[in-house]
Design a protein around this motif. Structure first.
Motif, PDB file in Angstrom:
ATOM      1  N   SER A  22      -3.142  51.609  46.643  1.00 27.67           N
ATOM      2  CA  SER A  22      -3.015  50.156  46.580  1.00 27.67           C
ATOM      3  C   SER A  22      -3.987  49.574  45.547  1.00 27.67           C
ATOM      4  O   SER A  22      -5.101  50.050  45.367  1.00 27.67           O
ATOM      5  CB  SER A  22      -3.258  49.532  47.959  1.00 27.67           C
ATOM      6  OG  SER A  22      -4.557  49.851  48.434  1.00 27.67           O
ATOM      7  N   ARG A  23      -3.550  48.548  44.854  1.00 27.55           N
ATOM      8  CA  ARG A  23      -4.340  47.991  43.756  1.00 27.55           C
ATOM      9  C   ARG A  23      -5.654  47.381  44.234  1.00 27.55           C
ATOM     10  O   ARG A  23      -6.686  47.502  43.564  1.00 27.55           O
ATOM     11  CB  ARG A  23      -3.507  46.952  43.001  1.00 27.55           C
ATOM     12  CG  ARG A  23      -2.519  47.571  42.033  1.00 27.55           C
ATOM     13  CD  ARG A  23      -1.622  46.528  41.395  1.00 27.55           C
ATOM     14  NE  ARG A  23      -0.875  47.081  40.271  1.00 27.55           N
ATOM     15  CZ  ARG A  23       0.202  47.854  40.385  1.00 27.55           C
ATOM     16  NH1 ARG A  23       0.650  48.168  41.598  1.00 27.55           N
ATOM     17  NH2 ARG A  23       0.822  48.319  39.309  1.00 27.55           N
TER      18      ARG A  23
ATOM     19  N   ASN B 270      -8.192  50.137  44.743  1.00 26.68           N
ATOM     20  CA  ASN B 270      -8.603  50.770  43.491  1.00 26.68           C
ATOM     21  C   ASN B 270      -9.394  49.825  42.596  1.00 26.68           C
ATOM     22  O   ASN B 270     -10.121  50.287  41.699  1.00 26.68           O
ATOM     23  CB  ASN B 270      -7.379  51.309  42.754  1.00 26.68           C
ATOM     24  CG  ASN B 270      -6.921  52.634  43.315  1.00 26.68           C
ATOM     25  OD1 ASN B 270      -7.430  53.679  42.940  1.00 26.68           O
ATOM     26  ND2 ASN B 270      -5.970  52.605  44.244  1.00 26.68           N
ATOM     27  N   ARG B 271      -9.283  48.541  42.818  1.00 24.99           N
ATOM     28  CA  ARG B 271     -10.040  47.578  42.011  1.00 24.99           C
ATOM     29  C   ARG B 271     -11.528  47.570  42.367  1.00 24.99           C
ATOM     30  O   ARG B 271     -12.371  47.234  41.514  1.00 24.99           O
ATOM     31  CB  ARG B 271      -9.445  46.185  42.218  1.00 24.99           C
ATOM     32  CG  ARG B 271     -10.182  45.061  41.500  1.00 24.99           C
ATOM     33  CD  ARG B 271      -9.442  43.751  41.643  1.00 24.99           C
ATOM     34  NE  ARG B 271     -10.180  42.633  41.080  1.00 24.99           N
ATOM     35  CZ  ARG B 271     -10.731  41.657  41.811  1.00 24.99           C
ATOM     36  NH1 ARG B 271     -10.601  41.659  43.135  1.00 24.99           N
ATOM     37  NH2 ARG B 271     -11.393  40.679  41.227  1.00 24.99           N
TER      38      ARG B 271
ATOM     39  N   TYR C  32      -3.942  57.721  38.561  1.00 31.64           N
ATOM     40  CA  TYR C  32      -3.644  56.290  38.698  1.00 31.64           C
ATOM     41  C   TYR C  32      -3.664  55.529  37.376  1.00 31.64           C
ATOM     42  O   TYR C  32      -3.470  54.305  37.377  1.00 31.64           O
ATOM     43  CB  TYR C  32      -4.610  55.601  39.683  1.00 31.64           C
ATOM     44  CG  TYR C  32      -4.553  56.148  41.082  1.00 31.64           C
ATOM     45  CD1 TYR C  32      -3.344  56.431  41.708  1.00 31.64           C
ATOM     46  CD2 TYR C  32      -5.725  56.388  41.797  1.00 31.64           C
ATOM     47  CE1 TYR C  32      -3.285  56.929  42.993  1.00 31.64           C
ATOM     48  CE2 TYR C  32      -5.692  56.893  43.086  1.00 31.64           C
ATOM     49  CZ  TYR C  32      -4.472  57.170  43.679  1.00 31.64           C
ATOM     50  OH  TYR C  32      -4.441  57.662  44.951  1.00 31.64           O
TER      51      TYR C  32
ATOM     52  N   LEU D  30      -0.506  53.715  36.742  1.00 31.67           N
ATOM     53  CA  LEU D  30      -0.326  52.619  37.694  1.00 31.67           C
ATOM     54  C   LEU D  30      -1.217  51.424  37.365  1.00 31.67           C
ATOM     55  O   LEU D  30      -0.807  50.264  37.513  1.00 31.67           O
ATOM     56  CB  LEU D  30      -0.635  53.120  39.114  1.00 31.67           C
ATOM     57  CG  LEU D  30      -0.588  52.093  40.247  1.00 31.67           C
ATOM     58  CD1 LEU D  30       0.849  51.638  40.484  1.00 31.67           C
ATOM     59  CD2 LEU D  30      -1.174  52.695  41.527  1.00 31.67           C
ATOM     60  N   LEU D  31      -2.435  51.701  36.885  1.00 30.81           N
ATOM     61  CA  LEU D  31      -3.449  50.652  36.795  1.00 30.81           C
ATOM     62  C   LEU D  31      -3.820  50.231  35.378  1.00 30.81           C
ATOM     63  O   LEU D  31      -4.539  49.242  35.210  1.00 30.81           O
ATOM     64  CB  LEU D  31      -4.730  51.116  37.513  1.00 30.81           C
ATOM     65  CG  LEU D  31      -4.588  51.524  38.972  1.00 30.81           C
ATOM     66  CD1 LEU D  31      -5.908  52.082  39.485  1.00 30.81           C
ATOM     67  CD2 LEU D  31      -4.141  50.349  39.832  1.00 30.81           C
TER      68      LEU D  31
ATOM     69  N   GLU E  32      -3.886  46.623  34.278  1.00 31.94           N
ATOM     70  CA  GLU E  32      -4.732  45.670  34.990  1.00 31.94           C
ATOM     71  C   GLU E  32      -5.924  45.291  34.106  1.00 31.94           C
ATOM     72  O   GLU E  32      -6.534  46.161  33.479  1.00 31.94           O
ATOM     73  CB  GLU E  32      -5.230  46.273  36.310  1.00 31.94           C
ATOM     74  CG  GLU E  32      -4.129  46.637  37.293  1.00 31.94           C
ATOM     75  CD  GLU E  32      -3.462  45.403  37.885  1.00 31.94           C
ATOM     76  OE1 GLU E  32      -4.017  44.288  37.746  1.00 31.94           O
ATOM     77  OE2 GLU E  32      -2.389  45.552  38.498  1.00 31.94           O
TER      78      GLU E  32
ATOM     79  N   TRP F 110      -9.259  47.323  34.771  1.00 26.68           N
ATOM     80  CA  TRP F 110      -9.296  48.799  34.728  1.00 26.68           C
ATOM     81  C   TRP F 110      -9.959  49.294  33.448  1.00 26.68           C
ATOM     82  O   TRP F 110      -9.864  48.664  32.394  1.00 26.68           O
ATOM     83  CB  TRP F 110      -7.875  49.343  34.819  1.00 26.68           C
ATOM     84  CG  TRP F 110      -7.790  50.844  34.863  1.00 26.68           C
ATOM     85  CD1 TRP F 110      -7.926  51.628  35.963  1.00 26.68           C
ATOM     86  CD2 TRP F 110      -7.530  51.729  33.763  1.00 26.68           C
ATOM     87  NE1 TRP F 110      -7.772  52.961  35.624  1.00 26.68           N
ATOM     88  CE2 TRP F 110      -7.533  53.053  34.278  1.00 26.68           C
ATOM     89  CE3 TRP F 110      -7.294  51.540  32.400  1.00 26.68           C
ATOM     90  CZ2 TRP F 110      -7.310  54.174  33.480  1.00 26.68           C
ATOM     91  CZ3 TRP F 110      -7.083  52.650  31.595  1.00 26.68           C
ATOM     92  CH2 TRP F 110      -7.084  53.954  32.137  1.00 26.68           C
TER      93      TRP F 110
END
Length: 306
Positions: free
Chosen positions: A85-86, A89-90, A253, A256-257, A260, A263
């Motif tokens: 989930s973002r 991971n943030r 990831y 996926l990220l 962002e 990131w």
């Protein structure tokens, strides 16, 4: 148990923080992160767990216990979705946390893309999770001076357990895993809140405390190292890493990220080695404190301790 010493008032005083870490083996920061950022991450984790039938809407178990240890939980698709989930991971990219670790390890220090999500059920009789055993984290990566930041994703009062550390234990010899007794002297913990950060060295003894409440306890571990040391391939590329493979390799990831705004990739030119290879040898001398000579006779444990 005694209360953790709060280092938040020392702010960005690098000399003081490094000295306290060298002396105690840990640093605790009450409210280092915005509670709203951490609560948002927890909401994302809970949403995935609820979809998978782990919990009800209030954080209580929705049925029989799904897993005792993290390795067991990773077989469940909803648990894996929660880890990806973002919001979760943030958290390592939030400036107060990343800046703190870089103050201690240097400006190129980075977090492993592999994070550990801990969803701890109320503890039934005669069934103890591996994290409840006293252990040190060097075997996790085989990287000397690796730091772990343990982040509570919810309010974790004493009844829910939390994490305890033994100040000064990093200066002693390696220890065999053993169950932490409630009456052992010298250990420290606290009633944790979202936004708190507990940071400790990879040679510091620590253990989870039992969950005597009716809800799942949710927290995450983020581990960090300096960029000029070899890094464990499995913690950068993912569990199926093949560090000897030719051609470009993609960190976990990143697809996926990477779009962002918060990131950032791991440092370029990072030397990757299999974790088992790194952890097969005793730790090198620490850059932070004088290590106990018995660590030169250290051997990896026969199996994972958490």
């Amino acid at each position: 148990m005694h209360e953790l010493a709060d280092s938040l008032s020392h702010g960005a005083d690098q000399a003081v923080l490094r000295r306290r870490l060298a002396q105690d083996g840990y640093l605790f920061f009450r409210g280092l992160l915005r509670a709203a950022d951490v609560t948002s991450a927890c909401d994302g984790v809970r949403a995935e767990l609820k979809l998978g039938g782990w919990t009800d809407g209030d954080g209580h178990p929705a049925g029989p216990q799904r897993a005792i240890n993290v390795r067991d939980a990773l077989t469940d698709p909803s648990f894996r979705a929660a880890i990806a989930s973002r919001g979760l991971n943030r958290l390592p990219y939030l400036p107060p946390l990343r800046g703190l670790v870089r103050l201690l390890l240097g400006p190129a220090a980075f977090s492993y893309p592999v994070k550990v999500l801990r969803t701890v059920y109320p503890e039934p009789p005669f069934q103890v999770a591996k994290g409840r055993y006293v252990h040190q984290d060097f075997a996790v990566s085989g990287v000397q001076d690796m730091l772990t930041t343990w982040l509570p994703l919810m309010d974790i009062p004493a009844q829910l357990g939390g994490l305890a550390v033994l100040p000064g234990s990093h200066l002693g010899p390696p220890l065999r895993p053993r169950l932490l007794r409630a009456d052992e002297p010298g250990w420290v913990t606290t009633d944790y809140r979202p936004g708190d950060v507990l940071l400790f060295h990879c040679l510091t003894s620590h253990a989870a405390l039992p969950n005597h409440a009716s809800r799942l306890r949710i927290s995450t571990d983020v581990r960090w190292q300096a960029a000029d040391q070899p890094a464990p391939a499995e913690l950068v590329l993912g569990p199926a890493a093949v560090p000897a493979r030719r051609g470009p390799q993609v960190e976990l990831y990143s697809r996926l990220l990477s779009r962002e705004p918060w990131w950032e990739p791991v440092p370029s030119g990072l030397m990757l080695q299999p974790r088992q290879q790194l952890a097969a040898s005793p730790p090198a001398p620490s850059r932070i404190f004088a290590m106990h000579p018995d660590w030169q006779r250290w051997r990896p444990p026969p199996g994972p301790v958490h």
